[in-house]
Design a protein around this motif. Structure first.
Motif, PDB file in Angstrom:
ATOM      1  N   ARG A   3       0.862  -1.178   0.000  1.00 53.86           N
ATOM      2  CA  ARG A   3       0.000   0.000   0.000  1.00 53.86           C
ATOM      3  C   ARG A   3       0.900   1.230   0.000  1.00 53.86           C
ATOM      4  O   ARG A   3       1.935   1.253   0.644  1.00 53.86           O
ATOM      5  N   HIS A   4       0.480   2.234  -0.737  1.00 52.67           N
ATOM      6  CA  HIS A   4       1.329   3.404  -0.964  1.00 52.67           C
ATOM      7  C   HIS A   4       0.544   4.683  -0.693  1.00 52.67           C
ATOM      8  O   HIS A   4      -0.532   4.878  -1.256  1.00 52.67           O
ATOM      9  N   ILE A   5       1.099   5.540   0.167  1.00 56.50           N
ATOM     10  CA  ILE A   5       0.493   6.830   0.489  1.00 56.50           C
ATOM     11  C   ILE A   5       1.399   7.933  -0.031  1.00 56.50           C
ATOM     12  O   ILE A   5       2.617   7.880   0.141  1.00 56.50           O
ATOM     13  N   LEU A   6       0.800   8.928  -0.645  1.00 57.79           N
ATOM     14  CA  LEU A   6       1.517  10.123  -1.095  1.00 57.79           C
ATOM     15  C   LEU A   6       1.161  11.263  -0.152  1.00 57.79           C
ATOM     16  O   LEU A   6      -0.011  11.575   0.035  1.00 57.79           O
ATOM     17  N   LEU A   7       2.178  11.873   0.445  1.00 59.07           N
ATOM     18  CA  LEU A   7       2.015  13.027   1.321  1.00 59.07           C
ATOM     19  C   LEU A   7       2.429  14.269   0.544  1.00 59.07           C
ATOM     20  O   LEU A   7       3.591  14.392   0.151  1.00 59.07           O
ATOM     21  N   ILE A   8       1.473  15.165   0.303  1.00 59.63           N
ATOM     22  CA  ILE A   8       1.722  16.388  -0.458  1.00 59.63           C
ATOM     23  C   ILE A   8       1.642  17.588   0.477  1.00 59.63           C
ATOM     24  O   ILE A   8       0.684  17.724   1.239  1.00 59.63           O
ATOM     25  N   ASN A   9       2.638  18.464   0.383  1.00 60.45           N
ATOM     26  CA  ASN A   9       2.638  19.734   1.111  1.00 60.45           C
ATOM     27  C   ASN A   9       2.710  20.865   0.108  1.00 60.45           C
ATOM     28  O   ASN A   9       3.559  20.863  -0.796  1.00 60.45           O
ATOM     29  N   GLY A  10       1.819  21.838   0.272  1.00 55.32           N
ATOM     30  CA  GLY A  10       1.717  22.954  -0.651  1.00 55.32           C
ATOM     31  C   GLY A  10       2.605  24.129  -0.298  1.00 55.32           C
ATOM     32  O   GLY A  10       3.569  24.004   0.461  1.00 55.32           O
ATOM     33  N   PRO A  11       2.258  25.291  -0.833  1.00 57.17           N
ATOM     34  CA  PRO A  11       3.078  26.489  -0.708  1.00 57.17           C
ATOM     35  C   PRO A  11       3.408  26.857   0.731  1.00 57.17           C
ATOM     36  O   PRO A  11       2.559  26.783   1.625  1.00 57.17           O
TER      37      PRO A  11
END
Length: 180
Positions: A3-11
């Protein structure tokens, strides 16, 4: 298969620990990512982190999370800031074509980005919306989110611990699909 989680952080989340510590705390993004990787390993989850100050780069990465828009450049991207925009993506060499879930702290894009919303809806990957501060206890314009009505869960006001809670929720409570 994992299982794969993508953690995205913005500006501006690259400034965690330095920018307005009375609001966002003293924990840096590097600290958050290190803890998130350790947590993911303990949960037998693959985790990739991505940060960008650019809306279009975030849209591109969300599309790539579904296996769309993959290019040789994106698959071979370095794990440190790129020279053309400052985007940071970790563990690209082992990145699957599709992720199981997204945890996203959109930063200021929360209140402005129809493009990021459309990308999240377009890929049909479940996502958790995350905010370090309690956006409902701040300026009135921060109370509106383009993501909340479509998020599986919303976590806000827990400081850096919100990342831990979001990953825990995604790993244990969301139906995550197995990816190659």
């Amino acid at each position: 298969m994992t299982r794969h989680i993508l953690l995205i952080n913005g500006p501006n989340l690259n400034l965690l620990g330095r920018r307005e510590p009375h609001i966002y705390g003293s924990t840096t993004l590097a600290d958050v990512e290190a803890q998130a990787h350790a947590q993911a390993a303990s949960l037998d989850i693959s985790l990739e982190t991505f940060q960008s100050n650019h809306e279009g780069a975030i849209v591109d990465r969300i599309q790539e999370a579904a296996g769309w828009g993959l290019t040789a450049k994106s698959l071979d991207a370095p794990s440190s800031a790129e020279s053309d925009g400052g985007e940071q993506s970790k563990n690209n060499s082992n990145r699957p074509d599709r992720v199981s879930a997204i945890v996203i702290n959109p930063g200021a894009l929360t209140h402005t980005s129809v493009a990021v919303r459309d990308a999240l809806l377009g890929v049909n990957i479940p996502f958790v919306e995350l905010h370090v501060s309690n956006v409902y206890a701040r300026e009135p314009w921060r109370k509106h989110s383009y993501f909340s009505d479509k998020a599986v869960a919303i976590i806000c006001g827990m400081g850096a611990y919100g990342y831990t809670a979001a990953i825990e929720f995604a790993a244990r409570h969301m139906k995550l699909e197995e990816v190659d």
